[in-house]
Design a protein around this motif. Structure first.
Motif, PDB file in Angstrom:
ATOM      1  N   TYR A   1       7.566 -32.355  21.359  1.00 58.62           N
ATOM      2  CA  TYR A   1       7.860 -31.405  20.781  1.00 58.62           C
ATOM      3  C   TYR A   1       6.924 -30.038  19.769  1.00 58.62           C
ATOM      4  CZ  TYR A   1      10.250 -26.132  21.144  1.00 58.62           C
ATOM      5  OH  TYR A   1      10.338 -24.913  21.076  1.00 58.62           O
ATOM      6  N   VAL A   2       6.176 -29.072  20.295  1.00 59.02           N
ATOM      7  CA  VAL A   2       5.093 -28.304  19.052  1.00 59.02           C
ATOM      8  C   VAL A   2       5.825 -26.858  19.844  1.00 59.02           C
ATOM      9  CG1 VAL A   2       3.406 -27.986  18.400  1.00 59.02           C
ATOM     10  CG2 VAL A   2       4.034 -30.095  19.768  1.00 59.02           C
ATOM     11  N   CYS A   3       6.114 -25.968  18.365  1.00 55.89           N
ATOM     12  CA  CYS A   3       6.066 -24.458  18.435  1.00 55.89           C
ATOM     13  C   CYS A   3       5.699 -24.272  16.919  1.00 55.89           C
ATOM     14  CB  CYS A   3       7.640 -23.972  18.254  1.00 55.89           C
ATOM     15  SG  CYS A   3       8.023 -22.629  18.677  1.00 55.89           S
ATOM     16  N   PHE A   4       4.509 -24.001  17.055  1.00 53.52           N
ATOM     17  CA  PHE A   4       3.933 -23.677  15.423  1.00 53.52           C
ATOM     18  C   PHE A   4       4.791 -22.495  15.072  1.00 53.52           C
ATOM     19  CE2 PHE A   4       0.580 -25.843  16.955  1.00 53.52           C
ATOM     20  CZ  PHE A   4       0.521 -27.139  16.125  1.00 53.52           C
ATOM     21  N   LYS A   5       4.939 -22.317  13.150  1.00 51.85           N
ATOM     22  CA  LYS A   5       6.455 -21.048  12.884  1.00 51.85           C
ATOM     23  C   LYS A   5       5.015 -19.604  13.039  1.00 51.85           C
ATOM     24  CE  LYS A   5       7.880 -19.345   8.764  1.00 51.85           C
ATOM     25  NZ  LYS A   5       7.475 -18.213   9.604  1.00 51.85           N
ATOM     26  N   ALA A   6       4.070 -20.243  12.238  1.00 43.86           N
ATOM     27  CA  ALA A   6       2.704 -19.294  12.877  1.00 43.86           C
ATOM     28  C   ALA A   6       2.540 -18.347  14.064  1.00 43.86           C
ATOM     29  CB  ALA A   6       1.725 -18.790  12.509  1.00 43.86           C
ATOM     30  N   VAL A   7       2.342 -19.201  15.736  1.00 44.10           N
ATOM     31  CA  VAL A   7       2.932 -18.794  16.645  1.00 44.10           C
ATOM     32  C   VAL A   7       3.529 -18.200  17.359  1.00 44.10           C
ATOM     33  CG1 VAL A   7       2.143 -19.858  19.109  1.00 44.10           C
ATOM     34  CG2 VAL A   7       0.341 -20.506  17.550  1.00 44.10           C
TER      35      VAL A   7
ATOM     36  N   TYR B   1      -0.566 -16.163  25.589  1.00 46.10           N
ATOM     37  CA  TYR B   1      -0.579 -16.495  24.616  1.00 46.10           C
ATOM     38  C   TYR B   1       0.197 -17.788  24.587  1.00 46.10           C
ATOM     39  CZ  TYR B   1       1.288 -15.902  19.556  1.00 46.10           C
ATOM     40  OH  TYR B   1       1.635 -15.671  17.777  1.00 46.10           O
ATOM     41  N   PRO B   2       0.151 -19.469  24.023  1.00 52.09           N
ATOM     42  CA  PRO B   2       0.629 -20.340  24.622  1.00 52.09           C
ATOM     43  C   PRO B   2       1.709 -19.667  23.533  1.00 52.09           C
ATOM     44  CG  PRO B   2      -1.959 -20.883  23.663  1.00 52.09           C
ATOM     45  CD  PRO B   2      -1.419 -19.241  24.375  1.00 52.09           C
ATOM     46  N   LEU B   3       2.894 -21.000  23.665  1.00 52.08           N
ATOM     47  CA  LEU B   3       4.231 -20.665  22.511  1.00 52.08           C
ATOM     48  C   LEU B   3       4.581 -22.034  22.409  1.00 52.08           C
ATOM     49  CD1 LEU B   3       6.092 -18.727  20.862  1.00 52.08           C
ATOM     50  CD2 LEU B   3       7.452 -18.667  23.027  1.00 52.08           C
TER      51      LEU B   3
ATOM     52  N   LEU C   1      13.626 -24.344  22.790  1.00 56.06           N
ATOM     53  CA  LEU C   1      12.521 -23.057  22.070  1.00 56.06           C
ATOM     54  C   LEU C   1      13.702 -22.135  22.343  1.00 56.06           C
ATOM     55  CD1 LEU C   1      10.116 -21.618  23.848  1.00 56.06           C
ATOM     56  CD2 LEU C   1      11.107 -20.982  25.426  1.00 56.06           C
ATOM     57  N   MET C   2      15.046 -21.613  22.834  1.00 55.62           N
ATOM     58  CA  MET C   2      15.966 -20.523  22.322  1.00 55.62           C
ATOM     59  C   MET C   2      15.622 -20.816  20.765  1.00 55.62           C
ATOM     60  SD  MET C   2      15.752 -19.610  25.377  1.00 55.62           S
ATOM     61  CE  MET C   2      16.632 -18.095  25.292  1.00 55.62           C
ATOM     62  N   GLU C   3      16.229 -21.987  20.168  1.00 59.41           N
ATOM     63  CA  GLU C   3      16.243 -21.875  19.025  1.00 59.41           C
ATOM     64  C   GLU C   3      15.234 -21.404  18.245  1.00 59.41           C
ATOM     65  OE1 GLU C   3      17.075 -25.339  15.533  1.00 59.41           O
ATOM     66  OE2 GLU C   3      17.995 -25.930  18.106  1.00 59.41           O
ATOM     67  N   ASP C   4      13.784 -21.781  18.379  1.00 58.32           N
ATOM     68  CA  ASP C   4      13.261 -21.324  17.788  1.00 58.32           C
ATOM     69  C   ASP C   4      12.629 -19.969  17.895  1.00 58.32           C
ATOM     70  OD1 ASP C   4      12.649 -23.595  16.201  1.00 58.32           O
ATOM     71  OD2 ASP C   4      11.177 -24.325  18.489  1.00 58.32           O
ATOM     72  N   ILE C   5      12.961 -19.563  19.200  1.00 55.70           N
ATOM     73  CA  ILE C   5      12.455 -18.111  19.272  1.00 55.70           C
ATOM     74  C   ILE C   5      13.638 -16.675  19.069  1.00 55.70           C
ATOM     75  CG2 ILE C   5      10.474 -18.140  20.397  1.00 55.70           C
ATOM     76  CD1 ILE C   5      12.835 -17.602  23.027  1.00 55.70           C
ATOM     77  N   ASN C   6      15.052 -17.572  18.679  1.00 57.09           N
ATOM     78  CA  ASN C   6      16.173 -16.953  18.644  1.00 57.09           C
ATOM     79  C   ASN C   6      16.789 -16.474  19.740  1.00 57.09           C
ATOM     80  OD1 ASN C   6      16.473 -17.814  14.921  1.00 57.09           O
ATOM     81  ND2 ASN C   6      15.156 -16.695  15.681  1.00 57.09           N
TER      82      ASN C   6
ATOM     83  N   ARG D   1      21.975 -22.617  30.164  1.00 57.60           N
ATOM     84  CA  ARG D   1      21.396 -22.354  28.712  1.00 57.60           C
ATOM     85  C   ARG D   1      20.912 -21.336  28.309  1.00 57.60           C
ATOM     86  NH1 ARG D   1      23.105 -27.070  28.012  1.00 57.60           N
ATOM     87  NH2 ARG D   1      22.258 -28.968  27.010  1.00 57.60           N
ATOM     88  N   CYS D   2      20.394 -20.247  29.936  1.00 56.19           N
ATOM     89  CA  CYS D   2      19.966 -19.317  29.277  1.00 56.19           C
ATOM     90  C   CYS D   2      20.794 -17.762  30.197  1.00 56.19           C
ATOM     91  CB  CYS D   2      18.593 -18.696  29.580  1.00 56.19           C
ATOM     92  SG  CYS D   2      17.753 -20.103  28.560  1.00 56.19           S
ATOM     93  N   PRO D   3      21.907 -18.154  30.371  1.00 62.49           N
ATOM     94  CA  PRO D   3      22.479 -17.935  31.784  1.00 62.49           C
ATOM     95  C   PRO D   3      22.056 -15.084  31.276  1.00 62.49           C
ATOM     96  CG  PRO D   3      23.989 -17.776  30.339  1.00 62.49           C
ATOM     97  CD  PRO D   3      23.163 -18.998  29.376  1.00 62.49           C
TER      98      PRO D   3
END
Length: 165
Positions: free
Chosen positions: A12-18, A58-60, A80-85, A109-111
């Motif tokens: 999994y990849v989700c860069f902090k700056a992105v 915008y790739p997230l 993903l949901m953890e990373d974007i709060n 997971r996203c009701p």
């Protein structure tokens, strides 16, 4: 491997700056999709994209998995949901294809998220049953309608061709 040894499961990849850029400058609308990897390395890329203030893609986040299924989507959505709060998805709109596993995971997971299907995927299914340029033109006019009144007007035109459409 030829001897059935598995060397790779997923990543999994989700860069902090992105992520920070998405949180600060993009609408809370994200598209989810998967595509096949072809060549020596097989598998699938699952990706999440948003739209920036200029309406550019915008790739997230993305991941590489062996197969697109409910388990891999669950893993991806949780990270993903953890990373974007994102919590349970309140205030977020998700757009995806009709992948059965993904639809189930979003409900679980996203009701609280708004979940919609991508118009391109809807029209692909629609076009299997209702073919012709007239349907396609009217479909896209309905998709782009900016008011309920305009949408209903286009839908009436579609119904005048075939009530089942």
């Amino acid at each position: 491997m030829p001897d059935s040894t598995t060397l790779f499961s997923k990543f999994y990849v989700c860069f902090k700056a992105v992520r920070d850029g998405w949180l600060e400058g993009c609408r809370p609308v994200i598209g989810l999709d998967g595509c096949f990897l072809k060549g020596i390395v097989r598998g699938e890329v699952l990706s999440v994209v948003g739209r920036d203030a200029n309406n550019h893609i915008y790739p997230l986040a993305w991941d590489v998995v062996c197969v697109e299924n409910k388990e891999t989507w669950k893993w991806f959505i949780d990270l993903l949901m953890e990373d974007i709060n994102g919590g349970l998805g309140a205030g977020i709109t998700l757009i995806s294809d009709g992948h059965k596993g993904l639809l189930q995971v979003v409900k679980e997971r996203c009701p609280k998220a708004e979940h919609r299907q991508c118009a391109r995927h809807i029209v692909a299914n629609f076009n299997k049953r209702f073919t012709g340029q007239a349907y396609l033109k009217l479909f896209w006019r309905a998709v782009r309608a900016s008011t309920m009144e305009k949408f209903r007007g286009v839908m009436e035109k579609i119904k005048s061709i075939d009530t089942h459409a």
